[in-house]
Design an enzyme around this catalytic site. Structure first.
Site, short mmCIF file in Angstrom:
data_model
loop_
_atom_site.label_atom_id
_atom_site.label_comp_id
_atom_site.label_asym_id
_atom_site.label_seq_id
_atom_site.Cartn_x
_atom_site.Cartn_y
_atom_site.Cartn_z
N GLU A 113 20.04 47.69 53.79
CA GLU A 113 20.23 46.29 53.41
C GLU A 113 19.10 45.82 52.50
O GLU A 113 19.34 45.10 51.53
CB GLU A 113 20.28 45.40 54.66
CG GLU A 113 21.34 45.80 55.67
CD GLU A 113 20.84 46.77 56.73
OE1 GLU A 113 21.32 46.69 57.87
OE2 GLU A 113 19.97 47.62 56.43
N HIS A 161 15.16 50.08 54.54
CA HIS A 161 16.50 50.00 55.10
C HIS A 161 17.55 49.78 54.01
O HIS A 161 17.25 49.26 52.94
CB HIS A 161 16.57 48.87 56.13
CG HIS A 161 15.81 49.18 57.38
ND1 HIS A 161 15.86 48.38 58.49
CD2 HIS A 161 14.98 50.22 57.71
CE1 HIS A 161 15.11 48.89 59.45
NE2 HIS A 161 14.56 50.01 59.00
N CYS A 167 15.81 42.97 58.46
CA CYS A 167 16.87 42.81 57.46
C CYS A 167 17.59 41.48 57.64
O CYS A 167 17.97 40.84 56.66
CB CYS A 167 17.85 43.98 57.55
SG CYS A 167 17.13 45.55 57.02
N CYS A 219 18.84 45.15 61.52
CA CYS A 219 17.70 44.88 62.39
C CYS A 219 17.19 43.47 62.12
O CYS A 219 17.64 42.80 61.18
CB CYS A 219 16.60 45.92 62.17
SG CYS A 219 15.73 45.70 60.58
#
Length: 151
Positions: A79, A77, A108, A105
């Site tokens: 992040e 992801h 993260c 999410c």
């Protein structure tokens, strides 16, 4: 009209998201402290692995709903990549703000909480209420900028 600092950094996150190799969502993240960009990240396959743009999306192929079964995604992801880049270059992100084109999410969120991120600003909502609950319980400020239209 001159953008606010939050709008400015969110626009930069939108530009970062254009590097994404994900077929579903182009997500960008920018980590900022004291009005300075510390790190950026976008979602895509891990280093030296084939990109979904080239081989297809396993989540699409198996009709996996957004916000579920994160472990079945090839992508790291945005992040996570921003946090990893800061770590690789020895940059402390403690007490920083993360600007994300999309709501983080739960995976993260947990990483950002442990990295001692102070604030998260995001654009597009994500179907993962648990992440927002974790941020609230951990005392991380969260703000949605609905006026921002990410890539």
């Amino acid at each position: 009209m001159r953008p606010t600092l939050d709008e400015y950094f969110m626009e930069i996150a939108g530009i970062v998201s254009k590097r994404s190799t994900c077929l579903r969502n182009h997500v960008g993240a920018v980590i900022v402290k004291d009005k300075r960009i510390l790190s950026t990240g976008y979602n895509g396959a891990p280093r030296n692995l084939e990109h979904c743009l080239d081989i297809g999306c396993i989540r699409q192929q198996n009709n996996i709903a957004s916000g579920t079964r994160h472990e079945l995604c090839r992508a790291v992801h945005a992040e996570q990549n921003a946090i990893i880049q800061a770590a690789l270059h020895g940059v402390s992100i403690e007490n920083a703000t993360v600007y994300c084109t999309h709501q983080p999410c739960i995976l993260c969120a947990k990483m950002m909480i442990n990295a001692n991120i102070e604030k998260v600003v995001f654009g597009t909502p994500y179907p993962d209420d648990e992440a927002l609950k974790f941020f609230e319980k951990a005392g991380v400020k969260v703000e949605q900028l609905s006026s921002v239209n990410p890539s």
